[in-house]
Motif scaffolding. Structure first.
Motif, PDB file in Angstrom:
ATOM      1  N   ILE A  32       6.336 -40.563 -37.755  1.00 19.52           N
ATOM      2  CA  ILE A  32       6.743 -39.181 -37.480  1.00 19.52           C
ATOM      3  C   ILE A  32       7.761 -38.700 -38.506  1.00 19.52           C
ATOM      4  N   GLU A  33       8.881 -39.405 -38.610  1.00 21.74           N
ATOM      5  CA  GLU A  33       9.983 -38.934 -39.460  1.00 21.74           C
ATOM      6  C   GLU A  33       9.697 -39.075 -40.948  1.00 21.74           C
ATOM      7  N   LYS A  34       9.215 -40.241 -41.377  1.00 27.24           N
ATOM      8  CA  LYS A  34       9.042 -40.516 -42.807  1.00 27.24           C
ATOM      9  C   LYS A  34       8.067 -39.564 -43.509  1.00 27.24           C
ATOM     10  N   PRO A  35       6.883 -39.292 -42.952  1.00 27.20           N
ATOM     11  CA  PRO A  35       5.968 -38.373 -43.647  1.00 27.20           C
ATOM     12  C   PRO A  35       6.582 -36.992 -43.887  1.00 27.20           C
ATOM     13  N   ILE A  36       7.360 -36.502 -42.912  1.00 25.62           N
ATOM     14  CA  ILE A  36       8.005 -35.195 -43.070  1.00 25.62           C
ATOM     15  C   ILE A  36       9.093 -35.272 -44.126  1.00 25.62           C
ATOM     16  N   LEU A  37       9.883 -36.337 -44.091  1.00 26.12           N
ATOM     17  CA  LEU A  37      10.953 -36.507 -45.069  1.00 26.12           C
ATOM     18  C   LEU A  37      10.388 -36.531 -46.485  1.00 26.12           C
ATOM     19  N   LEU A  38       9.319 -37.293 -46.701  1.00 28.80           N
ATOM     20  CA  LEU A  38       8.719 -37.380 -48.036  1.00 28.80           C
ATOM     21  C   LEU A  38       8.139 -36.041 -48.471  1.00 28.80           C
ATOM     22  N   GLU A  39       7.570 -35.310 -47.539  1.00 30.86           N
ATOM     23  CA  GLU A  39       7.049 -33.976 -47.854  1.00 30.86           C
ATOM     24  C   GLU A  39       8.168 -33.059 -48.332  1.00 30.86           C
ATOM     25  N   LEU A  40       9.306 -33.103 -47.663  1.00 28.99           N
ATOM     26  CA  LEU A  40      10.439 -32.261 -48.045  1.00 28.99           C
ATOM     27  C   LEU A  40      11.057 -32.711 -49.369  1.00 28.99           C
ATOM     28  N   ILE A  41      11.065 -34.006 -49.615  1.00 36.45           N
ATOM     29  CA  ILE A  41      11.611 -34.533 -50.870  1.00 36.45           C
ATOM     30  C   ILE A  41      10.762 -34.101 -52.062  1.00 36.45           C
ATOM     31  N   GLY A  42       9.452 -34.195 -51.922  1.00 30.16           N
ATOM     32  CA  GLY A  42       8.552 -33.758 -52.985  1.00 30.16           C
ATOM     33  C   GLY A  42       8.629 -34.632 -54.232  1.00 30.16           C
ATOM     34  N   ASP A  43       8.482 -34.012 -55.385  1.00 30.03           N
ATOM     35  CA  ASP A  43       8.439 -34.718 -56.663  1.00 30.03           C
ATOM     36  C   ASP A  43       9.825 -35.255 -57.024  1.00 30.03           C
ATOM     37  N   VAL A  44       9.893 -36.540 -57.339  1.00 36.34           N
ATOM     38  CA  VAL A  44      11.182 -37.146 -57.705  1.00 36.34           C
ATOM     39  C   VAL A  44      11.209 -37.637 -59.151  1.00 36.34           C
ATOM     40  N   VAL A  45      10.192 -37.334 -59.918  1.00 32.81           N
ATOM     41  CA  VAL A  45      10.137 -37.802 -61.310  1.00 32.81           C
ATOM     42  C   VAL A  45      11.361 -37.298 -62.077  1.00 32.81           C
ATOM     43  N   GLY A  46      12.065 -38.237 -62.696  1.00 33.28           N
ATOM     44  CA  GLY A  46      13.237 -37.885 -63.495  1.00 33.28           C
ATOM     45  C   GLY A  46      14.488 -37.590 -62.693  1.00 33.28           C
ATOM     46  N   ARG A  47      14.457 -37.805 -61.376  1.00 29.42           N
ATOM     47  CA  ARG A  47      15.597 -37.475 -60.523  1.00 29.42           C
ATOM     48  C   ARG A  47      16.531 -38.675 -60.337  1.00 29.42           C
ATOM     49  N   LYS A  48      17.816 -38.371 -60.134  1.00 30.99           N
ATOM     50  CA  LYS A  48      18.814 -39.372 -59.759  1.00 30.99           C
ATOM     51  C   LYS A  48      19.082 -39.223 -58.265  1.00 30.99           C
ATOM     52  N   VAL A  49      18.965 -40.348 -57.545  1.00 26.38           N
ATOM     53  CA  VAL A  49      18.964 -40.295 -56.080  1.00 26.38           C
ATOM     54  C   VAL A  49      20.115 -41.114 -55.500  1.00 26.38           C
ATOM     55  N   LEU A  50      20.760 -40.540 -54.486  1.00 28.05           N
ATOM     56  CA  LEU A  50      21.751 -41.241 -53.670  1.00 28.05           C
ATOM     57  C   LEU A  50      21.240 -41.277 -52.240  1.00 28.05           C
ATOM     58  N   PHE A 206      25.944 -25.166 -48.548  1.00 27.89           N
ATOM     59  CA  PHE A 206      24.510 -25.383 -48.713  1.00 27.89           C
ATOM     60  C   PHE A 206      23.679 -24.176 -48.285  1.00 27.89           C
ATOM     61  N   LYS A 207      22.569 -24.017 -48.953  1.00 30.14           N
ATOM     62  CA  LYS A 207      21.521 -23.110 -48.504  1.00 30.14           C
ATOM     63  C   LYS A 207      20.497 -23.954 -47.764  1.00 30.14           C
ATOM     64  N   ILE A 208      20.244 -23.636 -46.504  1.00 27.78           N
ATOM     65  CA  ILE A 208      19.281 -24.401 -45.710  1.00 27.78           C
ATOM     66  C   ILE A 208      17.892 -23.849 -45.987  1.00 27.78           C
ATOM     67  N   GLU A 209      17.052 -24.670 -46.603  1.00 24.84           N
ATOM     68  CA  GLU A 209      15.713 -24.232 -47.008  1.00 24.84           C
ATOM     69  C   GLU A 209      14.648 -24.494 -45.952  1.00 24.84           C
ATOM     70  N   ASP A 210      14.824 -25.558 -45.173  1.00 24.50           N
ATOM     71  CA  ASP A 210      13.805 -25.891 -44.176  1.00 24.50           C
ATOM     72  C   ASP A 210      14.439 -26.738 -43.086  1.00 24.50           C
ATOM     73  N   ILE A 211      13.917 -26.603 -41.876  1.00 21.29           N
ATOM     74  CA  ILE A 211      14.350 -27.412 -40.733  1.00 21.29           C
ATOM     75  C   ILE A 211      13.102 -27.860 -39.987  1.00 21.29           C
ATOM     76  N   ARG A 212      13.006 -29.137 -39.705  1.00 19.89           N
ATOM     77  CA  ARG A 212      11.875 -29.676 -38.956  1.00 19.89           C
ATOM     78  C   ARG A 212      12.371 -30.456 -37.743  1.00 19.89           C
ATOM     79  N   GLU A 213      11.533 -30.498 -36.732  1.00 24.93           N
ATOM     80  CA  GLU A 213      11.867 -31.244 -35.518  1.00 24.93           C
ATOM     81  C   GLU A 213      10.930 -32.430 -35.291  1.00 24.93           C
ATOM     82  N   GLY A 214      10.210 -32.812 -36.319  1.00 22.44           N
ATOM     83  CA  GLY A 214       9.387 -34.010 -36.216  1.00 22.44           C
ATOM     84  C   GLY A 214       8.165 -33.852 -35.343  1.00 22.44           C
ATOM     85  N   THR A 215       7.466 -32.724 -35.498  1.00 18.15           N
ATOM     86  CA  THR A 215       6.227 -32.549 -34.728  1.00 18.15           C
ATOM     87  C   THR A 215       5.237 -33.652 -35.082  1.00 18.15           C
TER      88      THR A 215
END
Length: 243
Positions: A32-50, A206-215
């Motif tokens: 439930i949670e992970k697929p939504i999280l990855l969708e929101l993260i999107g492309d990470v090529v060349g990104r620095k992640v914490l 922050f600007k809140i771009e999207d909010i999900r409840e894990g449908t």
């Protein structure tokens, strides 16, 4: 005994039980949670992640495979850091033994800050959100999940049953500490309303771009009965924010 923050995972038996539970086939974190999280993260090529509260750092391994150029995981449990170090071996990823509250956030250093189901263990979020905002480069993203406030509002249902089809919502607007029975331990979590998360993010800039409840998504389930059960109660609240 009550466990705070990452301390529960330093109990070897609790840690072993957690790993077994976390990696089971139909863990809601995975389907439930992970697929939504990855969708929101999107492309990470060349990104620095914490990654704050990175646990085993399996998300870090996946993001590195997808092309992020660096990954720093912050984790407060010795057992979790040991496991994360094994998982990140041979990659460009690093894990650091530190609580989120004491982590030295570097200014404008990351393109993406993520956190999975860790922030509801913290008593105070105002400073953390401000530090995350400071650590992001311009247009950087902060994407995180927490337990849904419906779940953290009251622990009455958690006490009553381990496999729930409904949930008692009570004491919702009284934010603060909750002590929840979890994997045979008493774990301290902090309840915040949906509104409070939103206002703290705005206050930090922050600007809140999207909010999900894990449908739940039916295609992620092998069991129709489990899918129907998970359609009854929201488990997660997921924010996608931009600097």
């Amino acid at each position: 005994m009550e466990y705070r923050g990452a301390s529960a995972y330093n109990d070897d038996k609790f840690f072993e039980n957690y790993i077994t539970r976390r990696n089971r086939e139909e863990s809601p974190n995975n389907i439930i949670e992970k697929p939504i999280l990855l969708e929101l993260i999107g492309d990470v090529v060349g990104r620095k992640v914490l990654d704050l509260g990175c646990g085993e750092a399996k998300l870090g391994v996946e993001l590195l495979q997808k092309g992020c150029i660096s990954y720093d995981g912050v984790e407060g449990s010795v057992n979790m850091v040991r496991e994360a170090t094994k998982n990140l071996n041979g990659t460009e990823g690093n894990v650091h033994l530190s609580s989120m509250e004491t982590w030295n956030f570097q200014s404008e250093n990351y393109d993406l800050v993520v956190s999975r189901l860790a922030l509801h263990y913290l008593a105070e979020l105002k400073n953390i959100f401000q530090e995350v905002h400071r650590s992001l480069a311009n247009n950087g993203k902060f994407i995180f999940s927490v337990q849904h406030p419906i779940l953290t509002s009251s622990i009455k249902s958690a006490v009553a049953s381990s496999s729930k089809a409904d949930w008692i919502v009570d004491d919702y607007f009284n934010s603060g500490e909750r002590i929840e029975p979890w994997i045979d331990k008493r774990v301290v979590k902090y309840h915040r309303t949906f509104e409070e998360y939103y206002q703290l993010l705005k206050l930090a800039g922050f600007k809140i771009e999207d909010i999900r409840e894990g449908t739940p998504r039916v295609e992620e389930f092998s069991s129709e009965s489990e899918y129907k059960r998970r359609m009854r109660i929201p488990l997660f609240l997921i924010f996608s924010c931009k600097k």
